[in-house]
Design a protein around this motif. Structure first.
Motif, PDB file in Angstrom:
ATOM      1  N   HIS A 137      -2.776   2.633   0.703  1.00 35.29           N
ATOM      2  CA  HIS A 137      -2.655   1.378  -0.031  1.00 35.29           C
ATOM      3  C   HIS A 137      -1.353   1.397  -0.840  1.00 35.29           C
ATOM      4  O   HIS A 137      -1.217   2.182  -1.778  1.00 35.29           O
ATOM      5  CB  HIS A 137      -3.856   1.185  -0.961  1.00 35.29           C
ATOM      6  N   GLU A 196      -2.248  -0.676   4.184  1.00 27.58           N
ATOM      7  CA  GLU A 196      -2.464  -1.964   3.530  1.00 27.58           C
ATOM      8  C   GLU A 196      -1.383  -2.157   2.471  1.00 27.58           C
ATOM      9  O   GLU A 196      -1.211  -1.304   1.598  1.00 27.58           O
ATOM     10  CB  GLU A 196      -3.854  -2.031   2.900  1.00 27.58           C
ATOM     11  N   LEU A 232      -4.288   1.210  -5.954  1.00 27.68           N
ATOM     12  CA  LEU A 232      -3.181   1.482  -5.036  1.00 27.68           C
ATOM     13  C   LEU A 232      -2.875   2.973  -5.053  1.00 27.68           C
ATOM     14  O   LEU A 232      -3.110   3.655  -6.058  1.00 27.68           O
ATOM     15  CB  LEU A 232      -1.932   0.697  -5.455  1.00 27.68           C
TER      16      LEU A 232
END
Length: 296
Positions: free
Chosen positions: A94, A122, A140
């Protein structure tokens, strides 16, 4: 006390509504309410005040939240360590990124996905402010952004490159032939700028403030990509880093005459003290190699 109860508690704290929290968790409201009740019974304290449809964390709930958050994150880190011991052929990564860092991200992404095609990457684009907030909340794995002047100590940074702020116009703009521009003239020029929250915008605002000038802002946007495309009409100008317009052959980068430092440092931000996935470390190595080989 169960891990799922802590996750339910955290979600309810964030949304302050059991129905919305249940939907976000893909469970029934009765299941969520029951698990929260069991958690309260286990702790022998009320965690929420029920006010109509809203649920407000009590003083005990507010005090307990960071510990619940840490327990959830520790559990996720533990699972990630086990996954990493098995290799990094699969899993997810992420990444948060500001638009100005797009060229670097794309270059690293192309190399990384060739070697690790089964890892799901992502990517979330947003302002530096928004991304660092999400990084702090462990949403994240790392963030690519220019370093804000008010950089907080809760993040570890890996410097990648420096990029200078420039006056940017399309080659059809009336000022495209300038070899440089003064701050006074720049202040009189209609500008389209990133909205507040972008690290670049903060630096631009501070530059004008320190020189007791006020920019002429005609448009503000939360999308640097759209700003760049808007310049193609030849009407508007902007102030961005050279990295943000890298590869834009039709745009002119005009130096700003100023005694202040106009360079911004592009960095990779890690959440301090959290476990770093092997895939994230490998990706960071690609970023470093690219910037060392081809400075932005």
């Amino acid at each position: 006390m169960e891990l799922r109860q802590l996750k339910y508690f955290k979600q309810a704290c964030e949304l302050q509504n059991f129905s919305e929290a249940a939907r976000a968790l893909h469970i029934s409201q009765s299941t969520l309410s029951q698990q929260i009740k069991q958690l309260e019974n286990g702790l022998d304290v009320l965690l929420f005040d029920r006010v109509g449809k809203r649920v407000i964390p009590t003083e005990a709930g507010v005090a307990f939240l960071p510990y619940a958050h840490k327990a959830i994150q520790d559990a996720e880190n533990g699972k990630q360590i086990i996954r990493d011991l098995k290799g990094i052929e699969t899993g997810s990564l992420h990444i948060g990124v500001t638009y100005s860092m797009s060229p670097l991200l794309i270059a690293a992404l192309n190399q990384f996905t060739k070697i690790y095609p089964k890892i799901k990457v992502e990517i979330r684009f947003a302002t530096s402010e928004e991304l660092l907030k999400r990084l702090e909340e462990n949403d994240l794995d790392f963030v690519l952004s220019f370093k804000p002047d008010n950089h907080a100590a809760q993040f570890e940074t890996l410097p990648l490159f420096s990029s200078r702020l420039c006056f940017i116009v399309h080659q059809s703009h009336a000022m495209a032939n300038l070899s440089s521009i003064t701050l006074k003239r720049l202040a009189q020029t209609p500008l389209i700028l990133p909205e507040k929250g972008f690290a670049t915008r903060k630096k631009v605002d501070e530059l004008f403030r320190q020189n007791q000038l006020k920019p002429t802002i005609g448009i503000e946007m939360d999308d640097v990509h759209t700003i760049i495309h808007t310049l193609s009409g030849g009407q508007w100008a902007t102030i961005l880093t050279q990295a943000a317009v890298r590869g834009e052959a039709n745009l002119k980068q005009i130096p700003i005459l100023c005694a202040d430092s106009l360079s911004s440092q592009g960095c990779l931000f890690w959440p301090q003290g959290s476990y770093r996935k092997k895939s994230a470390l490998v990706f960071s190595e690609y970023l470093l190699k690219i910037t060392q080989r081809n400075p932005l």
